[in-house]
Design an enzyme around this catalytic site. Structure first.
Site, PDB file in Angstrom:
ATOM      1  N   GLU A   1       0.693   5.948   7.427  1.00  0.00           N
ATOM      2  CA  GLU A   1       2.121   6.178   7.155  1.00  0.00           C
ATOM      3  C   GLU A   1       2.613   7.393   7.941  1.00  0.00           C
ATOM      4  O   GLU A   1       3.726   7.382   8.465  1.00  0.00           O
ATOM      5  CB  GLU A   1       2.370   6.363   5.651  1.00  0.00           C
TER       6      GLU A   1
ATOM      7  N   GLY B   1       0.806  -1.218   0.000  1.00  0.00           N
ATOM      8  CA  GLY B   1       0.000   0.000   0.000  1.00  0.00           C
ATOM      9  C   GLY B   1       0.839   1.268   0.000  1.00  0.00           C
ATOM     10  O   GLY B   1       0.673   2.142  -0.852  1.00  0.00           O
ATOM     11  N   ALA B   2       1.747   1.360   0.954  1.00  0.00           N
ATOM     12  CA  ALA B   2       2.575   2.556   1.071  1.00  0.00           C
ATOM     13  C   ALA B   2       3.694   2.282   2.065  1.00  0.00           C
ATOM     14  O   ALA B   2       3.687   1.261   2.746  1.00  0.00           O
ATOM     15  CB  ALA B   2       1.736   3.742   1.543  1.00  0.00           C
TER      16      ALA B   2
HETATM   17  N1  TRP Z   1       5.574  -0.591   6.390  1.00  0.00           N
HETATM   18  C1  TRP Z   1       4.565  -0.559   5.344  1.00  0.00           C
HETATM   19  C2  TRP Z   1       3.276  -0.192   6.052  1.00  0.00           C
HETATM   20  O1  TRP Z   1       3.110   0.883   6.471  1.00  0.00           O
HETATM   21  C3  TRP Z   1       4.440  -1.881   4.664  1.00  0.00           C
HETATM   22  C4  TRP Z   1       5.211  -2.061   3.415  1.00  0.00           C
HETATM   23  C5  TRP Z   1       5.244  -1.238   2.357  1.00  0.00           C
HETATM   24  C6  TRP Z   1       5.993  -3.164   3.032  1.00  0.00           C
HETATM   25  N2  TRP Z   1       5.975  -1.801   1.360  1.00  0.00           N
HETATM   26  C7  TRP Z   1       6.454  -2.963   1.759  1.00  0.00           C
HETATM   27  C8  TRP Z   1       6.326  -4.318   3.664  1.00  0.00           C
HETATM   28  C9  TRP Z   1       7.254  -3.883   1.087  1.00  0.00           C
HETATM   29  C10 TRP Z   1       7.126  -5.249   3.010  1.00  0.00           C
HETATM   30  C11 TRP Z   1       7.586  -5.037   1.746  1.00  0.00           C
HETATM   31  O2  TRP Z   1       2.426  -0.965   6.315  1.00  0.00           O
HETATM   32 ZN    ZN Z   2       2.476   0.221   8.539  1.00  0.00          ZN
END
Ligand code: TRP
Ligand code: ZN
Length: 879
Positions: A303, A266-267
């Protein structure tokens, strides 16, 4: 692609690294086919008295071009380097190490590390993508202060972004230019980000509570700036909310968001430079549905909130992923609840949890919110870690109360700011702030599986007592056969004949506080005294605990609660339970070649809800939506025949619509009258209710004509997509359906995000021909195997959203599944593995389908050279 080594990582093996990297300087000379990366790492031995252990840096597919120690070329004998490791045999105590690598962003189809999306250079480093850029201690407990210099072609990339604050930029001649960024906050490598390209911007500013001015930027494809206005608004609301509700301010001079069209998830919350899947940024009434607007608001907030829960306090290791994710989901849920309708938001959350997390927790991929082992961390960005992780935080608040919860959060921030923390640290902050003992509660993090709570009640009119016999049990899950007893907070109410909660004088048999029964033992007999009349018992109000509940209750009590429960969630739940039970019974009758046989009381209740103006429209829309086919299947549990379930659900819609035809028509017409478009919750609620009424009414004669009119007169994407769904799903072979699909394609053919809806709606159309439809659409010029959004819209909708089509009796859906997953895996293992979870519930199917599904899974499993991502999912699914 990294093939599976079968290596297992275990929580108990955690140990701090021998070396620290307090400062990191990166220099990128960008070019699509050969980007030069120079990393200068200030490295220091953690323990001065320790022996000089070799320094082992992580890499993944790297090509080392040069190595220097304290500025001098490193003799070859002093190190060894492969594509996935750099080893310095006997490092000094403190030194600087410079490593030069060359990477190829244009060939990076896995979309991890540095890659190109639509000509824009961008990065994705969580969880282990940084090691695809340079050699590093690529683990979240290594916090470093980064300075990043980016050099590129000015024409190709006028925009050069990285984390932190901009410090310098300039021209280099020959069409090249550069920029330097400095991020003062020590951060783990997974939060590193870089973006370079030619993008349009929406700029704004925010003044924090303490008067710090922050420059905000949202970068999108040129010409799409207007579609980023809602995201910018959501960002500013998020910033205000976090100050007001959690006392958290933003900490840099700039906050940038970049929308890219190729993104695995997603982001991503990279410090000061969030990178987004463009579907969670771009929206306007013409192209986005109300659900899209709500998702954008939630993901922007999520985020942004990570800046404190994830970035300022990060995770010690990836086993602690829920420390940032579960907590941040909880925070974004609360934000959306405050911005919109709390009751409606809660119902939506529970529906999502049940649709995604329950099947995970009840199937072969079950794992604790904090797992103890993994083979591929990418596969643990799950509904359990995120959604159940959020529910666990919500329960802490229920147990502590709002004030102590806030005190605990404050203490957590105060103690661990700038650190990489654990779940134990998090729980300790709440224990210390509140005096509560959370030892038993902590099992929610450690033990997999959805607990079951079963309840019977008896009322004694003479003694004026109501007794609840409550029993908890946790079913076995993979590698956890014996379960311990949990602390389960069950919010409840005793609803009297007038619909109001009745007071009781005393309760014993369990701790009962502030309307919550705290289960801690296997069995509790909770006796309420001073209860003269038999109440209807409303349990797990607000879904206070993520459990399955079986209440032995009279049917009339459910109907009563559906009309009168003072807790909106439980009121919704009561009617949902009534419908679920009716649908299960109907699907059994259909399998016996009998009539579905619904009770008129259901139709009557549906009619009453539709007309009840004391209820929000969005609530009525949710209440009138029968449980989905997958929900019904989950409740049945075993020996699933998707065709019977589908037939039962269609029959219920028709039954309710027939009985309420006039009423629904009236409400439908009335709701058509609206002013100019607004994405706010109340307006979205009216559209949702009208579209649910359309769904019902379209089961009646003239349904196709009605849906077609709805489509043609739609002035926004919500109504247009709802009508197209009804036409393509319920009246697929009518000229109206064909015309609407063609119209839609003609209008939006150039807009990939909108076309995703067109693909998704058709891929989810029920019936055996869906397999052929999906194969045909995969050859459509607007489709692309390289783009995760396209893959999810076509194959994701088919594997996870089309019960009758995917689970076609002859197994053709499963053949397409295996072929497709193996094909996608070659480019993008992470997305392939995620799509492959579409068969995780194969064991609940009836025996013939079960066998065909197993064969498809075995075919994937026996393919040589599988990635760690895919083989991990397939092997656990088959185990
Ligand atoms: N940390 C991201 C979130 O806010 C998750 C995420 C985004 C992610 N891109 C990714 C996790 C690629 C693993 C691989 O949820
Ligand atoms: Zn997250």
């Amino acid at each position: 692609m990294r093939t599976d080594t079968g290596q297992v990582f275990r929580l108990e093996d955690y140990r701090p690294s021998d070396y620290l990297i307090p400062r990191t300087e990166l220099s990128f000379v960008l070019s699509p086919d050969a980007t030069q990366v120079t990393a200068t790492l200030a490295i220091r031995r953690r323990d001065q008295r320790a022996q000089a252990a070799p320094l082992v840096l992580d890499g993944d597919g790297l090509d080392l071009r040069g190595a220097w120690l304290d500025g001098k070329p490193l003799p070859e004998a002093d190190y060894s380097a492969t594509s996935d490791k750099f080893i310095l045999h006997s490092p000094p105590e403190e030194f600087s190490l410079t490593l030069e690598t060359v990477i190829v962003p244009s060939k990076n189809t896995a979309l991890m590390g540095l890659y190109r999306s639509n000509g824009v250079y961008c990065t994705q480093c969580e969880a282990e993508g940084f090691r695809r850029i340079t050699y590093f201690l690529d683990r979240p407990d290594i916090l470093s202060v980064y300075t990043v210099r980016v050099e590129a072609d000015r024409k190709e990339a006028p925009l050069l972004l990285s984390n932190g604050n901009p410090v310098e930029n300039g021209d280099l001649g020959g069409g090249r230019h550069y920029a330097v960024w400095y991020d003062p906050f020590p951060k783990p490598s997974y939060l590193f980000a870089l973006v370079a390209g030619d993008l349009g911007v929406v700029a704004d500013r925010f003044v924090t509570a303490s008067g710090r001015e922050v420059a905000l930027g949202i970068y999108v494809e040129h010409g799409k700036q207007a579609r980023a206005a809602y995201a910018m608004d959501a960002l500013k609301r998020s910033m205000t909310w976090d100050e007001e509700v959690f006392g958290r301010e933003y900490d840099l001079d700039v906050f940038n968001i970049v929308a890219v069209s190729d993104f695995n998830m997603g982001a991503m919350e990279n410090k000061g430079l969030n990178i987004f899947n463009d579907k969670y940024v771009l929206a306007d009434e013409e192209t986005a549905t109300d659900a899209d607007f709500a998702n954008i608001e939630a993901v922007i907030a999520h985020e942004y909130f990570h800046n404190w829960t994830g970035n300022r306090i990060t995770c010690r290791d990836w086993f602690q992923l829920c420390l940032k994710e579960g907590l941040t989901v909880y925070r974004d849920h609360e934000f959306s609840a405050d911005q919109r309708s709390r009751a409606v938001k809660r119902i939506a959350e529970v529906r999502t949890l049940r649709a995604h997390q329950f099947p995970e927790d009840q199937g072969p991929l079950a794992h604790p919110v904090r797992p103890r082992r993994y083979r591929e961390i990418n596969n643990f960005y799950t509904a359990t870690v995120y959604e159940k992780g959020s529910e666990v935080v919500r329960m802490i608040r229920t147990i502590l109360g709002a004030e102590d919860f806030r005190r605990g959060m404050d203490l957590y921030f105060e103690r661990h700011d700038g650190e990489a923390a654990t779940i134990e640290d998090f729980l300790k902050a709440f224990e210390d702030a509140s005096g509560h003992d959370l030892t038993q509660f902590a099992l929610w993090y450690h033990q997999a599986g959805t607990p079951n709570v079963s309840v019977t009640s008896s009322h004694d009119a003479i003694a004026k007592t109501l007794t609840l016999q409550i029993e908890q049990s946790v079913p076995p899950t993979p590698s956890e056969s014996r379960k311990r007893l949990m602390h389960i907070p069950i919010a409840f109410g005793l609803v009297g004949p007038d619909g109001r909660d009745i007071a009781y004088s005393d309760a014993d048999g369990a701790a009962v506080e502030n309307g919550v029964i705290h289960l801690r033992k296997r069995k509790h007999s909770v006796r309420f005294s001073g209860v003269a009349e038999r109440p209807a018992v409303s349990l797990n109000r607000g879904f206070s605990a993520p459990v399955t509940l079986s209440v032995e209750q009279r049917a009339e009590d459910q109907f009563f609660l559906a009309r009168h429960d003072g807790d909106a969630f439980s009121r919704w739940q009561a009617f949902n339970t009534v419908m679920t039970e009716a649908l299960i019974a109907a699907s059994r009758r259909i399998l016996d070649n009998r009539e579905p046989g619904f009770s008129p009381a259901i139709a009557e209740l549906a009619g009453a809800i539709a007309d009840d103006e004391s209820l929000e429209e969005a609530f009525r829309a949710l209440a009138l939506t029968p449980p989905g086919e997958a929900d019904i299947a989950r409740e049945i549990g075993t020996n699933i025949d998707p065709d019977a379930i589908f037939a039962a659900r269609e029959a219920l819609l028709r039954f309710v619509a027939r009985a309420n035809a006039e009423r629904f028509q009236g409400a439908y017409g009335h709701l058509a009258k609206t002013g100019p478009f607004s994405p706010d919750a109340a307006s979205a609620g009216r559209r949702a209710l009208r579209n649910v009424l359309l769904d019902h009414l379209s089961t009646l004669p003239e349904g196709a004509r009605m849906a077609s009119e709805h489509f043609l007169s739609a002035t926004n994407m919500t109504d247009r997509a709802a009508a197209l769904t009804v036409l393509a799903h319920r009246h697929p072979s009518t000229p109206e359906a064909g015309k609407a699909l063609a119209d839609f394609e003609k209008t939006f053919g150039e807009d990939a995000l909108v076309m995703d809806k067109w693909f998704a709606i058709q891929a989810a159309a029920p019936g055996p021909h869906a397999v052929e439809t999906v194969k045909r659409l995969a050859r459509h010029p607007g489709f692309s195997l390289g783009n995760p959004n396209r893959l999810r819209s076509l194959f994701g909708s088919f594997f996870s959203g089309n019960q009758t089509g995917f689970h076609r009796a002859d197994g053709a859906g499963y053949t397409l599944f295996a072929d497709t997953i193996l094909d996608i895996e070659k480019r993008n293992p992470q997305v392939a593995a995620r799509l492959a979870t579409g068969l995780r519930s194969w064991r609940s199917l009836e025996p013939k389908r079960q066998e065909l599904a197993r064969q498809a899974l075995v075919r994937i499993a026996s393919t040589t050279g599988l990635s760690a991502d895919l083989s991990d999912i397939i092997e656990r699914t088959l185990a």
